[in-house]
Write a protein that holds these residues in place. Structure first.
Motif: not given
Length: 144
Positions: A9-24, A121-133
């Motif tokens: 299965v290959r998805f056209d979209t992506k769910i991603a979370v970006l976290l700040r690297e210094d978090l516990e 920002l400690a982090g954020f999540a983003v959803y959308g087309p794979r290329n855009a994410v």
């Protein structure tokens, strides 16, 4: 999503979370859980079907696709957040102020009290087309 009977299965979209690297570690887990919780409410298409075990015990549905977790510096988060917003991609955010609040009302008030340019920002999540994410996350790295 594209699929055949036996093809991966290959998805056209992506769910991603970006976290700040210094978090516990506990903060990383907490932030990730909070961030992804908002996606299914706005975007029901990201939620799959309910689960059941062989005995018929029902379980809640989950995302239909993987959630990829990345990390980066504070500067990387600010840049990526700006890219996500400029592309009008659905975005959830978690600021460091939210570590000191204890409920949804206070969380929203803490975010509302700070201008976008000043959000810590400690982090954020983003959803959308794979290329855009992928373009949003440029400069971030996969979480170890």
């Amino acid at each position: 999503m594209t699929t055949t009977d036996h093809a991966p299965v290959r998805f056209d979209t992506k769910i991603a979370v970006l976290l700040r690297e210094d978090l516990e570690t506990w903060q990383r887990l907490n932030v990730t859980a909070f961030l992804v919780s908002g996606l299914g409410t706005l975007l029901p298409e990201v939620i799959g079907e309910p689960y059941a075990d062989a005995d018929g015990t029902p379980y809640l549905p989950m995302f239909r696709q993987p959630v990829l977790v990345f990390e980066g510096t504070g500067r990387t988060l600010v840049t990526a957040h700006g890219r996500a917003l400029s592309r009008a991609l659905p975005t959830a955010l978690f600021t460091t102020d939210l570590f000191t609040t204890g409920n949804d009302r206070d969380n929203r008030a803490a975010v509302r009290a700070v201008a976008m340019a000043d959000l810590d920002l400690a982090g954020f999540a983003v959803y959308g087309p794979r290329n855009a994410v992928d373009k949003v996350l440029k400069g971030a790295r996969m979480h170890p």
